[in-house]
Scaffold this motif. Structure first.
Motif, PDB file in Angstrom:
ATOM      1  N   VAL A  16       0.841  -1.204   0.000  1.00 37.58           N
ATOM      2  CA  VAL A  16       0.000   0.000   0.000  1.00 37.58           C
ATOM      3  C   VAL A  16       0.870   1.247   0.000  1.00 37.58           C
ATOM      4  O   VAL A  16       0.621   2.208  -0.750  1.00 37.58           O
ATOM      5  CB  VAL A  16      -0.950  -0.003   1.210  1.00 37.58           C
ATOM      6  CG1 VAL A  16      -1.837   1.231   1.183  1.00 37.58           C
ATOM      7  CG2 VAL A  16      -1.804  -1.263   1.214  1.00 37.58           C
ATOM      8  N   LEU A  17       1.893   1.272   0.822  1.00 42.09           N
ATOM      9  CA  LEU A  17       2.779   2.436   0.898  1.00 42.09           C
ATOM     10  C   LEU A  17       3.448   2.710  -0.436  1.00 42.09           C
ATOM     11  O   LEU A  17       3.673   3.865  -0.814  1.00 42.09           O
ATOM     12  CB  LEU A  17       3.837   2.222   1.975  1.00 42.09           C
ATOM     13  CG  LEU A  17       3.333   2.131   3.416  1.00 42.09           C
ATOM     14  CD1 LEU A  17       4.484   1.803   4.355  1.00 42.09           C
ATOM     15  CD2 LEU A  17       2.654   3.429   3.845  1.00 42.09           C
ATOM     16  N   ALA A  18       3.754   1.653  -1.190  1.00 46.07           N
ATOM     17  CA  ALA A  18       4.465   1.816  -2.456  1.00 46.07           C
ATOM     18  C   ALA A  18       3.571   2.270  -3.593  1.00 46.07           C
ATOM     19  O   ALA A  18       4.037   2.953  -4.518  1.00 46.07           O
ATOM     20  CB  ALA A  18       5.155   0.499  -2.834  1.00 46.07           C
TER      21      ALA A  18
ATOM     22  N   LEU B 296      -1.542 -15.398  -1.057  1.00 46.60           N
ATOM     23  CA  LEU B 296      -0.182 -15.771  -1.417  1.00 46.60           C
ATOM     24  C   LEU B 296       0.184 -15.085  -2.724  1.00 46.60           C
ATOM     25  O   LEU B 296      -0.476 -15.299  -3.745  1.00 46.60           O
ATOM     26  CB  LEU B 296      -0.067 -17.295  -1.580  1.00 46.60           C
ATOM     27  CG  LEU B 296      -0.474 -18.127  -0.357  1.00 46.60           C
ATOM     28  CD1 LEU B 296      -0.682 -19.580  -0.757  1.00 46.60           C
ATOM     29  CD2 LEU B 296       0.579 -18.013   0.741  1.00 46.60           C
ATOM     30  N   THR B 297       1.206 -14.247  -2.685  1.00 42.26           N
ATOM     31  CA  THR B 297       1.663 -13.539  -3.878  1.00 42.26           C
ATOM     32  C   THR B 297       2.784 -14.332  -4.537  1.00 42.26           C
ATOM     33  O   THR B 297       3.641 -14.914  -3.853  1.00 42.26           O
ATOM     34  CB  THR B 297       2.153 -12.135  -3.506  1.00 42.26           C
ATOM     35  OG1 THR B 297       1.054 -11.400  -2.962  1.00 42.26           O
ATOM     36  CG2 THR B 297       2.695 -11.390  -4.716  1.00 42.26           C
ATOM     37  N   ARG B 298       2.788 -14.334  -5.852  1.00 38.57           N
ATOM     38  CA  ARG B 298       3.750 -15.174  -6.581  1.00 38.57           C
ATOM     39  C   ARG B 298       5.188 -14.765  -6.278  1.00 38.57           C
ATOM     40  O   ARG B 298       5.476 -13.606  -5.998  1.00 38.57           O
ATOM     41  CB  ARG B 298       3.492 -15.093  -8.076  1.00 38.57           C
ATOM     42  CG  ARG B 298       3.790 -13.738  -8.708  1.00 38.57           C
ATOM     43  CD  ARG B 298       3.946 -13.873 -10.220  1.00 38.57           C
ATOM     44  NE  ARG B 298       4.041 -12.590 -10.891  1.00 38.57           N
ATOM     45  CZ  ARG B 298       5.155 -11.857 -10.947  1.00 38.57           C
ATOM     46  NH1 ARG B 298       6.243 -12.270 -10.349  1.00 38.57           N
ATOM     47  NH2 ARG B 298       5.160 -10.706 -11.594  1.00 38.57           N
TER      48      ARG B 298
ATOM     49  N   SER C 207      -5.982  -5.317  -0.759  1.00 40.42           N
ATOM     50  CA  SER C 207      -6.304  -6.264  -1.840  1.00 40.42           C
ATOM     51  C   SER C 207      -6.033  -5.654  -3.207  1.00 40.42           C
ATOM     52  O   SER C 207      -5.483  -6.313  -4.099  1.00 40.42           O
ATOM     53  CB  SER C 207      -7.766  -6.703  -1.737  1.00 40.42           C
ATOM     54  OG  SER C 207      -7.971  -7.505  -0.602  1.00 40.42           O
ATOM     55  N   GLU C 208      -6.415  -4.394  -3.379  1.00 40.02           N
ATOM     56  CA  GLU C 208      -6.228  -3.734  -4.672  1.00 40.02           C
ATOM     57  C   GLU C 208      -4.745  -3.564  -4.980  1.00 40.02           C
ATOM     58  O   GLU C 208      -4.303  -3.759  -6.123  1.00 40.02           O
ATOM     59  CB  GLU C 208      -6.929  -2.382  -4.662  1.00 40.02           C
ATOM     60  CG  GLU C 208      -6.962  -1.673  -6.011  1.00 40.02           C
ATOM     61  CD  GLU C 208      -7.806  -2.396  -7.053  1.00 40.02           C
ATOM     62  OE1 GLU C 208      -7.552  -2.170  -8.252  1.00 40.02           O
ATOM     63  OE2 GLU C 208      -8.693  -3.173  -6.667  1.00 40.02           O
ATOM     64  N   MET C 209      -3.949  -3.195  -3.990  1.00 35.91           N
ATOM     65  CA  MET C 209      -2.526  -2.958  -4.227  1.00 35.91           C
ATOM     66  C   MET C 209      -1.758  -4.246  -4.512  1.00 35.91           C
ATOM     67  O   MET C 209      -0.679  -4.222  -5.087  1.00 35.91           O
ATOM     68  CB  MET C 209      -1.913  -2.248  -3.023  1.00 35.91           C
ATOM     69  CG  MET C 209      -2.469  -0.846  -2.766  1.00 35.91           C
ATOM     70  SD  MET C 209      -2.356   0.269  -4.199  1.00 35.91           S
ATOM     71  CE  MET C 209      -4.088   0.322  -4.724  1.00 35.91           C
TER      72      MET C 209
END
Length: 474
Positions: A260-262, A388-390, A332-334
């Protein structure tokens, strides 16, 4: 048959409210995450319960499937058509009545959640359901999926917020259960059949919803901690010290906050140092004299003295509170900026949420060491979004090919803890084939019997929730 059906639908709702052009109907054929794209012969926009009933009768007489659709913000493919006709509720967006003394609001199913919140606020009351998609999701969809959100800890799921419903049944009859009563023991509670049924038993067209006193005071805090075990202990302190004023307790990990910060314009880290995990805590009260800030400070001080909280900030204005909440609401969106995600919406008993996160992360990393876990969610009611992000060096397609294996790892762990593989998003298509592995077979058989009794032609959102082998007559 299609030409005759289209003519009947146009006669029911007017020609301009029946869409058949492929470009017009395309947005109604896919869900937000674009995991599924369906097909339909038409999208129909009725403007009243009677028009919905006329459309349903026309489809039933033609033997054509129907898919109810609200804001189309679902995440499990429940609103994706597999042929037939999409019946949308967006034109049915009237607030029928507000009764502050009875603490109820009667709304049509096409009202957005935000519009219901606003109508309640104008009457000096609160409708507490709150979701990231509240500007576009509709009440009919919220009811059909028994939506949760950030207020479940204090107010309950959508099911607990509804007193009565009006439903168009699969044969076009209108069921009027629009009761505004808190007590009504006149037989079976038919309302609850349709809440959470994902449009497989009928189309909810109107609902009577509960209202609550509008909070006069509110305080939000953001606390850094070492991980889920510390967060669970912090929750226990807040629950004991704040009681009913504890209205939200959300868990976030550093990886998700960094997303989110990025990528969220204007987002700022509320703390000078990074921490492995965070608790987002909200206290609220209708009492204008309630000193919630002192209550929050005392509870956090106890947590700091116990070594559970490393640092904490308390919002001193509505703008600061909103900034803290934005770190959670936009997570979720980020995630989309980091490639494909394999997402799980699960629930375990509150006492086991920390154990679930720690064990689940370990098991997933054992299977795929470079995977990037991003668990977050409604810690106070046991609902964790175990995402889980790739891995950085893996393609989206390759990562998503591991979806079945990760499902088995996560869902088997959830089941071993007495949990649920679907906490608030529903079953739809995403978990339909998983359900028989984890649901009591007697319960599944009873669900299939209800489906067959209410929808003997299997025309109402067929193929969702129940796998074809367990559905009623096709």
């Amino acid at each position: 048959m299609s030409a005759a059906l289209i003519a009947a639908l146009r006669a029911a709702v007017g020609e301009r409210h029946v869409w058949t052009d492929p470009d017009q109907i395309a947005p109604h054929l896919r869900e937000d995450r674009r995991r599924w794209t369906g097909e339909a012969i038409a999208v129909v926009h009725p403007g009243s319960t009677e028009e919905v009933a006329a459309c349903v009768r026309a489809c039933a007489e033609a033997g054509v499937a129907m898919v109810p659709q609200g804001g189309n913000t679902g995440l499990v493919g429940g609103g994706v058509p597999r042929g037939g006709v999409v019946i949308t509720t967006g034109r049915m967006n009237r607030i029928r009545s507000v009764d502050p003394l009875n603490a109820t609001i009667t709304v049509e199913s096409g009202c957005t959640l935000a519009s219901v919140q606003e109508a309640a606020a104008e009457a000096g009351r609160l409708f507490p359901l709150s979701l990231a998609s509240e500007g576009t999701c509709q009440i009919g969809g919220n009811l059909s999926t028994n939506a949760g959100g950030t207020g479940v800890l204090h107010y309950g799921n959508t099911r607990e917020l509804c007193l009565g419903v009006e439903v168009v049944l699969p044969d076009g009859r209108i069921l009027n259960e629009l009761s505004a009563l808190r007590k009504d023991n006149t037989g079976y509670d038919l309302r609850d059949l349709f809440i959470g049924a994902e449009g497989t038993l009928g189309i909810i067209t109107t609902a009577v919803l509960k209202l609550f006193p509008k909070p006069a005071t509110k305080v939000t805090a953001f606390a850094g901690c070492a991980g889920p075990e510390a967060a669970l202990a912090i929750f226990d302190i807040l629950r004991a010290r704040a009681g009913d004023s504890l209205t939200a307790f959300e868990y976030l990990e550093r990886f998700g906050v960094e997303m989110v910060l990025a990528h969220l314009p204007g987002a700022r880290d509320p703390m000078t140092e990074a921490h492995p995990a965070y608790c987002l805590i909200e206290l609220s009260s209708p009492d204008p004299d309630a000193d919630l800030e002192a209550r929050m400070e005392n509870a956090l001080a106890e947590a700091i003295e116990s070594g559970l909280v490393a640092d904490a900030v308390i919002g001193r204005s509505e703008a600061q509170n909103a900034a803290l909440w934005s770190l959670r609401e936009n997570m979720s969106e980020m995630q989309k900026h980091y490639g494909a995600s394999i997402k799980h919406d699960v629930a375990v008993p509150v006492a086991r949420v920390a154990e679930f996160i720690t064990t689940g992360v370990g098991l997933c990393r054992d299977y795929m060491p470079p995977v990037r876990p991003c668990p977050f969610g409604h810690f106070g009611d046991g609902n964790i979004h175990f995402n889980l992000t790739r891995p950085v060096d893996m393609s989206d397609a390759e990562f998503l090919s591991h979806y079945p294996r990760f499902n088995r790892i996560v869902h088997d762990l959830v089941a071993s803890m007495g949990g649920s593989i679907s906490a608030e998003h529903g079953i739809g298509l995403a978990k339909r084939d998983e359900l028989p592995r984890y649901k009591d077979p007697v319960a599944l058989a009873l669900m299939a019997s209800l489906k067959s009794a209410i929808d003997p032609q299997n025309l109402m959102n067929p193929g969702k929730v129940l796998a074809p082998a367990t559905e009623g007559t096709r």
